[in-house]
Scaffold this motif. Structure first.
Motif, PDB file in Angstrom:
ATOM      1  N   GLY A 116       5.797  -6.750  13.377  1.00 24.62           N
ATOM      2  CA  GLY A 116       6.023  -7.479  12.134  1.00 24.62           C
ATOM      3  C   GLY A 116       5.490  -6.792  10.895  1.00 24.62           C
ATOM      4  N   PHE A 117       5.042  -5.556  11.030  1.00 18.37           N
ATOM      5  CA  PHE A 117       4.617  -4.804   9.843  1.00 18.37           C
ATOM      6  C   PHE A 117       5.861  -4.408   9.048  1.00 18.37           C
ATOM      7  CE2 PHE A 117       1.123  -4.059  12.850  1.00 18.37           C
ATOM      8  CZ  PHE A 117       0.030  -4.330  12.052  1.00 18.37           C
ATOM      9  N   PRO A 118       5.753  -4.337   7.712  1.00 26.37           N
ATOM     10  CA  PRO A 118       6.907  -3.913   6.908  1.00 26.37           C
ATOM     11  C   PRO A 118       7.413  -2.549   7.383  1.00 26.37           C
ATOM     12  CG  PRO A 118       5.157  -4.753   5.498  1.00 26.37           C
ATOM     13  CD  PRO A 118       4.576  -4.673   6.878  1.00 26.37           C
ATOM     14  N   LYS A 119       8.719  -2.397   7.485  1.00 29.49           N
ATOM     15  CA  LYS A 119       9.269  -1.172   8.050  1.00 29.49           C
ATOM     16  C   LYS A 119       9.186   0.020   7.110  1.00 29.49           C
ATOM     17  CE  LYS A 119      12.092  -3.286  11.600  1.00 29.49           C
ATOM     18  NZ  LYS A 119      13.393  -3.313  12.308  1.00 29.49           N
ATOM     19  N   ASP A 120       8.753  -0.238   5.876  1.00 30.01           N
ATOM     20  CA  ASP A 120       8.516   0.895   4.979  1.00 30.01           C
ATOM     21  C   ASP A 120       7.036   1.271   4.950  1.00 30.01           C
ATOM     22  OD1 ASP A 120       7.559  -1.326   3.680  1.00 30.01           O
ATOM     23  OD2 ASP A 120       8.519  -0.893   1.748  1.00 30.01           O
ATOM     24  N   SER A 121       6.268   0.734   5.884  1.00 26.06           N
ATOM     25  CA  SER A 121       4.833   1.046   5.943  1.00 26.06           C
ATOM     26  C   SER A 121       4.617   2.517   6.294  1.00 26.06           C
ATOM     27  CB  SER A 121       4.135   0.178   7.002  1.00 26.06           C
ATOM     28  OG  SER A 121       4.230  -1.193   6.700  1.00 26.06           O
ATOM     29  N   THR A 122       3.518   3.052   5.787  1.00 28.92           N
ATOM     30  CA  THR A 122       3.092   4.402   6.139  1.00 28.92           C
ATOM     31  C   THR A 122       1.737   4.314   6.825  1.00 28.92           C
ATOM     32  OG1 THR A 122       1.944   4.748   4.041  1.00 28.92           O
ATOM     33  CG2 THR A 122       4.292   5.361   4.142  1.00 28.92           C
ATOM     34  N   LEU A 123       1.315   5.410   7.399  1.00 27.41           N
ATOM     35  CA  LEU A 123       0.005   5.441   8.028  1.00 27.41           C
ATOM     36  C   LEU A 123      -1.075   5.066   7.019  1.00 27.41           C
ATOM     37  CD1 LEU A 123      -1.713   6.142  10.531  1.00 27.41           C
ATOM     38  CD2 LEU A 123      -1.782   8.491   9.708  1.00 27.41           C
ATOM     39  N   GLU A 124      -0.953   5.608   5.794  1.00 28.93           N
ATOM     40  CA  GLU A 124      -1.965   5.346   4.767  1.00 28.93           C
ATOM     41  C   GLU A 124      -1.994   3.864   4.369  1.00 28.93           C
ATOM     42  OE1 GLU A 124       0.073   7.880   4.747  1.00 28.93           O
ATOM     43  OE2 GLU A 124      -1.317   9.569   4.877  1.00 28.93           O
ATOM     44  N   SER A 125      -0.823   3.250   4.241  1.00 27.09           N
ATOM     45  CA  SER A 125      -0.796   1.848   3.820  1.00 27.09           C
ATOM     46  C   SER A 125      -1.393   0.945   4.898  1.00 27.09           C
ATOM     47  CB  SER A 125       0.644   1.409   3.498  1.00 27.09           C
ATOM     48  OG  SER A 125       1.456   1.401   4.659  1.00 27.09           O
ATOM     49  N   LEU A 126      -1.191   1.292   6.175  1.00 25.91           N
ATOM     50  CA  LEU A 126      -1.769   0.489   7.252  1.00 25.91           C
ATOM     51  C   LEU A 126      -3.278   0.721   7.360  1.00 25.91           C
ATOM     52  CD1 LEU A 126       0.989   0.727  10.010  1.00 25.91           C
ATOM     53  CD2 LEU A 126       0.570  -1.099   8.355  1.00 25.91           C
ATOM     54  N   GLN A 127      -3.697   1.953   7.121  1.00 22.14           N
ATOM     55  CA  GLN A 127      -5.138   2.227   7.069  1.00 22.14           C
ATOM     56  C   GLN A 127      -5.796   1.373   5.986  1.00 22.14           C
ATOM     57  OE1 GLN A 127      -5.252   6.440   6.375  1.00 22.14           O
ATOM     58  NE2 GLN A 127      -5.513   6.933   8.534  1.00 22.14           N
ATOM     59  N   GLU A 128      -5.150   1.330   4.828  1.00 24.47           N
ATOM     60  CA  GLU A 128      -5.709   0.566   3.711  1.00 24.47           C
ATOM     61  C   GLU A 128      -5.741  -0.925   4.044  1.00 24.47           C
ATOM     62  OE1 GLU A 128      -5.036  -0.024  -1.122  1.00 24.47           O
ATOM     63  OE2 GLU A 128      -3.611   1.151   0.070  1.00 24.47           O
ATOM     64  N   TYR A 129      -4.716  -1.414   4.718  1.00 27.29           N
ATOM     65  CA  TYR A 129      -4.657  -2.828   5.120  1.00 27.29           C
ATOM     66  C   TYR A 129      -5.870  -3.190   5.977  1.00 27.29           C
ATOM     67  CZ  TYR A 129      -3.403  -6.678   8.276  1.00 27.29           C
ATOM     68  OH  TYR A 129      -3.423  -7.817   9.029  1.00 27.29           O
ATOM     69  N   PHE A 130      -6.158  -2.395   7.000  1.00 30.74           N
ATOM     70  CA  PHE A 130      -7.283  -2.710   7.882  1.00 30.74           C
ATOM     71  C   PHE A 130      -8.623  -2.505   7.173  1.00 30.74           C
ATOM     72  CE2 PHE A 130      -3.992  -2.197  11.129  1.00 30.74           C
ATOM     73  CZ  PHE A 130      -4.258  -3.306  11.927  1.00 30.74           C
ATOM     74  N   SER A 131      -8.667  -1.539   6.259  1.00 32.93           N
ATOM     75  CA  SER A 131      -9.898  -1.318   5.504  1.00 32.93           C
ATOM     76  C   SER A 131     -10.204  -2.510   4.602  1.00 32.93           C
ATOM     77  CB  SER A 131      -9.773  -0.042   4.668  1.00 32.93           C
ATOM     78  OG  SER A 131     -10.908   0.150   3.858  1.00 32.93           O
ATOM     79  N   LEU A 132      -9.179  -3.058   3.964  1.00 34.31           N
ATOM     80  CA  LEU A 132      -9.378  -4.174   3.038  1.00 34.31           C
ATOM     81  C   LEU A 132      -9.847  -5.442   3.746  1.00 34.31           C
ATOM     82  CD1 LEU A 132      -6.299  -3.719   0.661  1.00 34.31           C
ATOM     83  CD2 LEU A 132      -8.713  -3.354   0.100  1.00 34.31           C
ATOM     84  N   ILE A 133      -9.451  -5.607   5.016  1.00 37.27           N
ATOM     85  CA  ILE A 133      -9.886  -6.806   5.735  1.00 37.27           C
ATOM     86  C   ILE A 133     -11.168  -6.551   6.528  1.00 37.27           C
ATOM     87  CG2 ILE A 133      -7.543  -7.728   5.869  1.00 37.27           C
ATOM     88  CD1 ILE A 133      -7.403  -6.819   8.762  1.00 37.27           C
ATOM     89  N   GLY A 134     -11.754  -5.363   6.320  1.00 34.82           N
ATOM     90  CA  GLY A 134     -13.058  -5.079   6.909  1.00 34.82           C
ATOM     91  C   GLY A 134     -13.052  -4.771   8.391  1.00 34.82           C
ATOM     92  N   MET A 135     -11.938  -4.263   8.901  1.00 32.83           N
ATOM     93  CA  MET A 135     -11.850  -3.944  10.324  1.00 32.83           C
ATOM     94  C   MET A 135     -11.994  -2.434  10.540  1.00 32.83           C
ATOM     95  SD  MET A 135     -11.501  -6.457  12.388  1.00 32.83           S
ATOM     96  CE  MET A 135     -11.434  -8.249  12.164  1.00 32.83           C
ATOM     97  N   GLU A 136     -12.925  -2.056  11.403  1.00 32.04           N
ATOM     98  CA  GLU A 136     -13.114  -0.640  11.719  1.00 32.04           C
ATOM     99  C   GLU A 136     -12.174  -0.252  12.853  1.00 32.04           C
ATOM    100  OE1 GLU A 136     -16.573   2.533  13.165  1.00 32.04           O
ATOM    101  OE2 GLU A 136     -17.055   0.399  12.894  1.00 32.04           O
ATOM    102  N   ILE A 137     -11.302   0.683  12.572  1.00 30.24           N
ATOM    103  CA  ILE A 137     -10.332   1.114  13.574  1.00 30.24           C
ATOM    104  C   ILE A 137     -10.500   2.606  13.852  1.00 30.24           C
ATOM    105  CG2 ILE A 137      -8.603  -0.652  13.086  1.00 30.24           C
ATOM    106  CD1 ILE A 137      -7.188   1.449  11.351  1.00 30.24           C
ATOM    107  N   LEU A 138     -10.083   3.013  15.063  1.00 30.74           N
ATOM    108  CA  LEU A 138     -10.176   4.415  15.462  1.00 30.74           C
ATOM    109  C   LEU A 138      -8.842   5.126  15.326  1.00 30.74           C
ATOM    110  CD1 LEU A 138     -12.411   4.082  18.656  1.00 30.74           C
ATOM    111  CD2 LEU A 138     -13.114   4.482  16.285  1.00 30.74           C
ATOM    112  N   SER A 139      -7.761   4.414  15.549  1.00 30.54           N
ATOM    113  CA  SER A 139      -6.453   5.047  15.408  1.00 30.54           C
ATOM    114  C   SER A 139      -5.361   3.993  15.271  1.00 30.54           C
ATOM    115  CB  SER A 139      -6.145   5.947  16.610  1.00 30.54           C
ATOM    116  OG  SER A 139      -5.973   5.177  17.786  1.00 30.54           O
TER     117      SER A 139
END
Length: 409
Positions: A116-139
């Motif tokens: 359900g992520f927007p199909k125009d999403s990029t790696l950077e935009s998804l990184q920013e999404y998780f960063s803004l909600i305070g979630m630490e992700i590895l990949s």
């Protein structure tokens, strides 16, 4: 770090540099993470070539993703000096893992599937999404269609299983739209298995034990664990090759320039294109070429070309395209050898494998300067460039750029 410009704010160079260094740190930590380093044969080979396991930063900066980030040896050293997972040597020229690789791979315990992520999403935009909600992700691994388009679904590896479950339990949304089916990866795989069983319906019975059904059941797992069938670190990309008239370049022009870095198995290139991919036999040869090629070697017919290492998911995608092209060529060859009407083993007008028609065609091909390839030989030879590879079409370059986006965190 910001200055006001016409009623808004403008990032200063210092702020931009700090952001770049942070991304470089994140990327290097991903390269040496438990989940990536375990599957990265090229990096492991580099580490094993040094008695103390050090990997030169000069090798890392040749990776496509690092080049996109503008990484230099100096920026990399600055980036990892505060890392808790990667060590920097005293000369500030090499890095290695802070701790040995765990014997058991536990990445699936903290991995989540979501759609359900927007199909125009990029790696950077998804990184920013998780960063803004305070979630630490590895990949984050973006799933793509065969044409390279983002499917809208991802495999996300969180720092801990607890964080993964916390995110799932929060009923995550993006742009106020609920994400679909956020699940731990093992739950997702179990759901897929159950849905396939329901589709087969009652009475399917033994069908589930057939190789075809078994292969389908393992498809989702294979997508996570798939590793290239070929040695990694063998692909060198050359861009900026002269294409105009008298300056046109052939494979024969490229081979003697770069074969001093190692045996070249195949040159994926067509005259008139500005890009080529060299397939070296030994891992590390492509990285050596990027790191050690002189300006004179990079000057082809008076024009300077750029060299880069194809790595990560871009490398995996490339080999998949090659394998697909090889299978297609093999199937076509078999079909031709079976021949048309009367083209059985003994030949006939259809020109089968042993028929007179086939022999005449082979003779004609040789007289025209071609070569005859049998189905048996085909499996040991390199195929022509895949139709969707960078060296075969203008869209191939974009495919590799998209894959390079997903190669890192």
């Amino acid at each position: 770090y910001q200055r006001r410009v016409h009623g808004g704010f403008h990032r200063t160079t210092q702020h931009t540099d700090m952001a770049d260094v942070a991304k470089i740190k994140q990327q290097i930590e991903y390269y040496f993470s438990d989940s990536n380093f375990r599957r990265d044969n090229f990096l492991q080979t580099q580490a094993k070539s040094n008695p103390d396991g050090w990997v030169p930063l000069s090798v890392l900066v040749t990776f496509n993703r690092m080049q996109q980030l503008g990484a230099t040896v100096e920026k990399c050293a600055e980036a990892v000096q505060s890392s808790h997972s990667v060590q920097l040597n005293s000369d500030r020229t090499c890095v290695r893992r802070e701790s040995p690789l765990p014997a058991e791979d536990k990445s699936k315990e903290r991995m989540v599937y979501a759609n359900g992520f927007p199909k125009d999403s990029t790696l950077e935009s998804l990184q920013e999404y998780f960063s803004l909600i305070g979630m630490e992700i590895l990949s984050i691994r973006l799933r793509r269609e065969q044409n390279g388009a983002f499917k809208g679904s991802c495999f996300i590896e969180f720092a801990t299983p607890e964080l993964a479950r916390l995110w799932i339990g929060s009923s995550p949304t993006i742009n106020s739209t609920p994400l679909q089916h956020p699940n731990m990866i093992q739950d997702y795989l179990a759901f897929k298995k159950s849905r396939r069983a329901n589709r087969r319906g009652p009475g399917a019975g033994e069908a589930s034990t057939t190789p075809s059904a078994t292969g389908k059941r393992k498809a989702a797992d294979a997508e996570l664990d798939a590793e290239p069938e070929h040695a990694t670190g063998c692909l060198l990309k050359i861009t900026g090759i002269p294409v105009d008239g008298e300056k046109g370049v052939s494979r024969e022009d490229l081979r003697p320039i770069f074969e001093k870095f190692g045996t070249i198995q195949f040159i994926d290139f067509q005259r008139g294109l500005s890009e080529a991919i060299l397939r070296f036999e030994a891992p590390g040869s492509a990285a050596r070429a990027v790191a050690e090629a002189t300006d004179e070697m990079k000057s082809i017919n008076g024009q300077t070309v750029a060299l880069s290492l194809i790595e990560g998911e871009a490398e995996v995608l490339y080999w998949k395209l090659v394998s697909a092209a090889r299978k297609e060529q093999f199937n076509k060859s078999n079909k031709k050898q079976r021949g048309g009407r009367g083209g059985g083993r003994g030949g006939g007008r259809g020109g089968g494998a042993g028929g007179a028609g086939g022999a005449r065609a082979a003779k004609k091909q040789k007289s025209e300067g071609g070569s005859v390839t049998t189905a048996t030989e085909m499996t040991d030879q390199q195929p022509p460039p895949p139709a969707s590879s960078p060296a075969a079409s203008s869209t191939g370059s974009e495919t590799h750029k998209r894959s390079a986006e997903d190669a890192g965190l």
